[in-house]
Design an enzyme around this catalytic site. Sequence first.
Site, PDB file in Angstrom:
ATOM      1  N   GLU A 104      -2.774  -6.586  15.620  1.00 15.83           N
ATOM      2  CA  GLU A 104      -3.453  -5.971  15.055  1.00 15.83           C
ATOM      3  C   GLU A 104      -4.628  -6.189  15.513  1.00 15.83           C
ATOM      4  OE1 GLU A 104      -1.644  -6.616  10.560  1.00 15.83           O
ATOM      5  OE2 GLU A 104      -3.699  -8.030  10.519  1.00 15.83           O
ATOM      6  N   ASP A 133      -5.667 -14.529   8.717  1.00 12.05           N
ATOM      7  CA  ASP A 133      -4.080 -15.151   8.389  1.00 12.05           C
ATOM      8  C   ASP A 133      -3.375 -15.977   9.672  1.00 12.05           C
ATOM      9  OD1 ASP A 133      -3.340 -15.873   6.169  1.00 12.05           O
ATOM     10  OD2 ASP A 133      -2.410 -13.976   5.830  1.00 12.05           O
ATOM     11  N   LYS A 276       0.245 -12.051   2.733  1.00 12.11           N
ATOM     12  CA  LYS A 276      -0.370 -11.326   1.893  1.00 12.11           C
ATOM     13  C   LYS A 276      -1.366 -12.045   0.172  1.00 12.11           C
ATOM     14  CE  LYS A 276      -1.979  -7.061   1.362  1.00 12.11           C
ATOM     15  NZ  LYS A 276      -2.215  -5.283   1.046  1.00 12.11           N
ATOM     16  N   ASP A 300      -6.404  -3.026   3.934  1.00 13.97           N
ATOM     17  CA  ASP A 300      -5.568  -3.396   4.930  1.00 13.97           C
ATOM     18  C   ASP A 300      -6.348  -3.058   6.148  1.00 13.97           C
ATOM     19  OD1 ASP A 300      -3.456  -4.368   3.299  1.00 13.97           O
ATOM     20  OD2 ASP A 300      -2.421  -2.702   4.139  1.00 13.97           O
ATOM     21  N   ASP A 439       2.477  -6.094  -3.251  1.00 11.70           N
ATOM     22  CA  ASP A 439       1.599  -5.294  -4.535  1.00 11.70           C
ATOM     23  C   ASP A 439       2.299  -4.646  -5.631  1.00 11.70           C
ATOM     24  OD1 ASP A 439       3.164  -4.340  -2.276  1.00 11.70           O
ATOM     25  OD2 ASP A 439       2.308  -3.181  -1.315  1.00 11.70           O
TER      26      ASP A 439
HETATM   27  O1  UPG Z   1       0.793 -13.108   6.395  1.00 11.10           O
HETATM   28  C1  UPG Z   1       0.204 -12.057   6.312  1.00 11.10           C
HETATM   29  C2  UPG Z   1       0.382 -10.875   6.795  1.00 11.10           C
HETATM   30  C3  UPG Z   1       0.699  -9.506   6.783  1.00 11.10           C
HETATM   31  N1  UPG Z   1      -0.759  -9.847   5.881  1.00 11.10           N
HETATM   32  C4  UPG Z   1      -1.805  -8.745   6.445  1.00 11.10           C
HETATM   33  O2  UPG Z   1      -0.891  -7.554   5.217  1.00 11.10           O
HETATM   34  C5  UPG Z   1      -1.323  -5.875   5.758  1.00 11.10           C
HETATM   35  C6  UPG Z   1      -0.454  -5.324   5.469  1.00 11.10           C
HETATM   36  O3  UPG Z   1       0.454  -5.992   6.977  1.00 11.10           O
HETATM   37  P1  UPG Z   1       1.379  -4.232   7.310  1.00 11.10           P
HETATM   38  O4  UPG Z   1       1.466  -4.767   9.045  1.00 11.10           O
HETATM   39  O5  UPG Z   1       0.081  -3.332   8.109  1.00 11.10           O
HETATM   40  O6  UPG Z   1       1.966  -3.871   6.605  1.00 11.10           O
HETATM   41  P2  UPG Z   1       2.190  -2.497   6.136  1.00 11.10           P
HETATM   42  O7  UPG Z   1       3.654  -2.329   6.026  1.00 11.10           O
HETATM   43  O8  UPG Z   1       1.964  -1.020   6.864  1.00 11.10           O
HETATM   44  O9  UPG Z   1       1.975  -3.021   4.476  1.00 11.10           O
HETATM   45  C7  UPG Z   1       2.497  -1.669   3.243  1.00 11.10           C
HETATM   46  O10 UPG Z   1       3.206  -2.537   2.672  1.00 11.10           O
HETATM   47  C8  UPG Z   1       2.912  -3.346   2.253  1.00 11.10           C
HETATM   48  C9  UPG Z   1       3.976  -4.440   1.211  1.00 11.10           C
HETATM   49  O11 UPG Z   1       4.647  -4.714   1.936  1.00 11.10           O
HETATM   50  C10 UPG Z   1       1.500  -4.259   1.594  1.00 11.10           C
HETATM   51  O12 UPG Z   1       0.683  -5.065   1.403  1.00 11.10           O
HETATM   52  C11 UPG Z   1       0.185  -3.227   2.880  1.00 11.10           C
HETATM   53  O13 UPG Z   1      -1.175  -2.873   1.488  1.00 11.10           O
HETATM   54  C12 UPG Z   1       1.090  -1.999   2.681  1.00 11.10           C
HETATM   55  O14 UPG Z   1       0.295  -0.611   3.192  1.00 11.10           O
HETATM   56  C13 UPG Z   1      -1.728  -6.078   6.644  1.00 11.10           C
HETATM   57  O15 UPG Z   1      -2.997  -5.688   6.985  1.00 11.10           O
HETATM   58  C14 UPG Z   1      -1.816  -7.465   7.167  1.00 11.10           C
HETATM   59  O16 UPG Z   1      -2.941  -8.289   7.997  1.00 11.10           O
HETATM   60  C15 UPG Z   1      -1.597 -10.620   5.905  1.00 11.10           C
HETATM   61  O17 UPG Z   1      -2.845 -10.550   5.382  1.00 11.10           O
HETATM   62  N2  UPG Z   1      -0.931 -11.839   6.090  1.00 11.10           N
HETATM   63 MN    MN Z   2       0.227  -1.360   7.699  1.00 13.47          MN
END
Ligand code: UPG
Ligand code: MN
Length: 726
Positions: A104, A133, A276, A300, A439
Amino acid sequence: MAATITDRLFTTRIASGRLLYKLYFIAFIAGIFSLCYYRLTHIPSDHPILWLLVSLAEFWFAATWVFQQGFRWAPTFHVTYPDRLPSNLPPVDLFVCTADPDREPPMLVADTLLSLMAYDYDANKLAFYLSDDGGSELTFHAIYQASLFAKHWLPFCRKYKVEPPAPQAYFSAENMDVGGGCQSFRRDYDLVKAKFEEMQNRIKIVGKSKKVPEVTRRGHKGFREWDSEINPRDHQTILVVLLQGNGKDVDVEGKPMPTLVYVSREKRSGHPHHYKAGALNALNRVSSLMSNAPLILNVDCDMHSNNSQALRDAVCFFLDPKEGHRIGYVQFPQSFNGVTKNDLYANGVKRIYEIEFFGTNAHNGPMYAGTGSVHRRESLNGRKFDPNFPIKLEDKSVKGSKNWTELEEKAKELIRCDYEMGKPWGKEMGVMYGCAVEDVFSGLVFHSRGWQSVFCSPERKAYLGLAPVNTNDTLIQHKRWSTGSLEIFLSDYCPWTHGVGRLKLGQIMCYSFYTLWALWCLPMLCYALIPPLAMANGISLFPQVTDPWFKVFASLGIASHIFSLGELMWAKGTIKMWWNETRMWMMKGSSSYLFSVIVIILKSVGISETGFEITSKVINQEALKRYNQEIMEFAVPSPMFIPTTTLSLLNLYCLLQTTPKILEVGLGGLDHLALQLIISGYISIISMPLYEALFLRKDKGRMPTSVTTYSITLAFLVFYLSSFVM
Ligand SMILES: O=c1ccn([C@@H]2O[C@H](COP(=O)(O)OP(=O)(O)O[C@H]3O[C@H](CO)[C@@H](O)[C@H](O)[C@H]3O)[C@@H](O)[C@H]2O)c(=O)[nH]1
Ligand SMILES: [Mn+2]
């Protein structure tokens, strides 16, 4: 129109044309019942097990169709009236999460933050909390740079009502909306653009060298936290106030800026941090001390704001005099930037956010989707909704001048790695732990505590994000989602047990559909394995073409395809998009969902744990070129590909093996295998991109040889084993 104005801040409308839908529903359900009747009354004596397996698969397809009616029955739309809002709006705390500077990029995080800071809202009432994180100095540096640039960006946005409020998108060459404007606009535009490019350059240089220059480091005491190297999985508490709200920090026009706090909670090996969900709960506590706004928006880092008015839309729901007190959270759709024209990987998720979520509005509202959602702090913190004791949206926020140094020290205590021990966080309070889709899980818990949610989809998209841009990332993301969803179903909050009496029937149906996603792999495997293998062994499992029952199968198959195509076209999709979506559904079904079921089984016997694999938000130029040409990217030797490739090879092989027989006896002679031929033909046609990647392509995105070898071997093994069993 003046006469129709009431105090309501939002109104609701149910979609028209529902009678037509109900007729379709009756016809389809009649088809399902006939099919079940046929399957139960025609069990053959020679291959009853195969017949039973195919019947069970069909039964499960039918059941998921029934669950889906929760989304289809009564699409419901809300309209907000932000111009009726009072001038004194409730304060809002805004949470942004990031976790890894490599996956990211810090510039992305800075851009998202700036886009949110530009909300058309009283800056004194906004406080931003960024959770990192990754505990990365590079990210901190980017946020620090953003806090400096914001002093120019915010007044510029305010003055010219800038849309999109994300500087990267606004200043990009593709943005045609900037127009000529008056002279002062041009001057300001050039100035702010130059400042933006300076900031971007600094972040880029630091990103390349992985080192913040000493002069910059001396500019803010926060950098001292990185005087010695930091391990993202094991480090001290870091909390730095970058902008002090309430008029302490001002922009170039002397106007107040919002509060901005960088947070990286303490991490120590041996202490679970809950990904998260843990990050959001840490921000929850820090913010309750520093600003304590009654509303919390969480976003996010990969989703920037695209509509500076969206926050006002959300507030309309909470302040509505009639329904506002029931609402626990407002969910905006997830929309995506840069998805290809025909949405190659179906990651634009149009169907979810442009069709299905409207249906949830009819029964207590949508699932919580993790980003782009505004929560009432009280419901997030575990309070139950009680219609007899409605809680007003009270402003208990921390006001007046603050001793920031003292607040910093106190807040640090709240994000120590052992702070939550023996406390209800993640269980009765805050975002829920123990699930990879924190979520949806948390949303379900809020719903079962009696709160409603609303799906708010303004004309101008509220957020634009990044979706996975290759096959492997897509399949891994869906593995996480389907694993997490199944964890919810198996948890104490199962919609079928805990949900009964707490959720509406339609809501239970919607939650059933999502939480049982992973189980789709079973009927899919049955359908992709049994009919072709049976065909190759000359066994018929479906009615023959001349049999009247054939019409039932054919109509259900055709009707469901036409319906899903029509629906997507209604949401301004394309035929190719629908085709891609169908292919991805099969790939996810046979890979992501299958792996999820395996992971859950391993977890239940204590062999593995489920985690959170972050999706990468970076792509190399060559892969980007292929992506834009809509050529599927495989490239990595991922086990995620093997089940899908094996099945598509198997179907092709069975098809090719049966074709000579067709030529021999003529089509009429294969009457009893017609449907099996159609199924294999269908799977083979939809797998074309896979065959190309396996055998024809030469570019770097093709299927790695190891996957090809494994799949071919596995396909032949299955084929020969079947001839013994069948
Ligand atoms: O240990 C962690 C892991 C992830 N994140 C944050 O979680 C968000 C989502 O991560 P991403 O890799 O972008 O996953 P996505 O699959 O795009 O996320 C979708 O799916 C997640 C659940 O699996 C939800 O939390 C998200 O809001 C939703 O957009 C990002 O901002 C990460 O930085 C953290 O803050 N800490
Ligand atoms: Mn995402």
